[in-house]
Design a protein around this motif. Structure first.
Motif, PDB file in Angstrom:
ATOM      1  N   ASP A   1      -4.172  -1.512  -0.195  1.00 23.90           N
ATOM      2  CA  ASP A   1      -4.959  -0.516   0.523  1.00 23.90           C
ATOM      3  C   ASP A   1      -6.108   0.048  -0.295  1.00 23.90           C
ATOM      4  O   ASP A   1      -7.248   0.060   0.158  1.00 23.90           O
ATOM      5  CB  ASP A   1      -4.055   0.602   1.075  1.00 23.90           C
TER       6      ASP A   1
ATOM      7  N   PHE B   1       1.989   1.820   4.837  1.00 26.80           N
ATOM      8  CA  PHE B   1       0.833   0.963   5.082  1.00 26.80           C
ATOM      9  C   PHE B   1       1.263  -0.469   5.396  1.00 26.80           C
ATOM     10  O   PHE B   1       0.870  -1.042   6.416  1.00 26.80           O
ATOM     11  CB  PHE B   1      -0.094   0.988   3.858  1.00 26.80           C
TER      12      PHE B   1
ATOM     13  N   GLY C   1       0.828  -1.197   0.000  1.00 29.49           N
ATOM     14  CA  GLY C   1       0.000   0.000   0.000  1.00 29.49           C
ATOM     15  C   GLY C   1       0.864   1.249   0.000  1.00 29.49           C
ATOM     16  O   GLY C   1       2.090   1.185  -0.001  1.00 29.49           O
TER      17      GLY C   1
END
Length: 143
Positions: free
Chosen positions: A67, A14, A10
């Protein structure tokens, strides 16, 4: 025996943030790779990092948890699915319950498509809102 590898990727940190959480709560797993798409990374550098992580996993089936649908990590994983000789399932909206489900399903006899359905369902069920109850709504059984 584990039947697939897992990639978590991500924007920003992330993947790294989820790695810290997973290892704190569940421990270390050899069938997961984490790939961050950091500010300043070119698309070519990110694609090479993601490709490398996929190839390091010795599984034909790869579940790639991302994500944002349509974002660079998601789109790059989709492109690599067509370029590499692996079966890469790309999911968006990754949350912790999805990861727990993916890890839990690793040793199952289910098909990869059924596993994906379970992961998505578990992720949905992990989304909730806390509601404050009035004192009159709280049941008390006593001691």
């Amino acid at each position: 025996m584990k039947i697939y590898g897992i990639i978590i990727t991500g924007h920003g940190n992330f993947a790294g943030g989820l790695q810290e959480t997973i290892e704190l709560v569940l421990g270390h797993f050899n069938n997961i790779k984490y790939v961050n798409f950091k500010e300043g990374n070119s698309l070519d550098i990110f694609k090479e990092k993601l490709k490398s992580a996929i190839e390091e996993l010795s599984f034909e089936n790869i579940i790639c948890l991302t994500d944002i649908q349509g974002g660079t990590p998601y789109s790059t994983a989709v492109i690599l699915n067509s370029e590499l000789e692996k079966n890469i399932k790309v999911l968006s909206g990754c949350n912790f319950p999805m990861i727990v489900s993916a890890l839990d399903e690793c040793d199952t006899d289910k098909s990869i498509d059924l596993i994906i359905e379970d992961i998505i369902q578990f992720g949905r069920e992990g989304i909730d809102i806390f509601k404050v109850k009035k004192k009159s709504e709280i049941e008390f059984d006593g001691i």
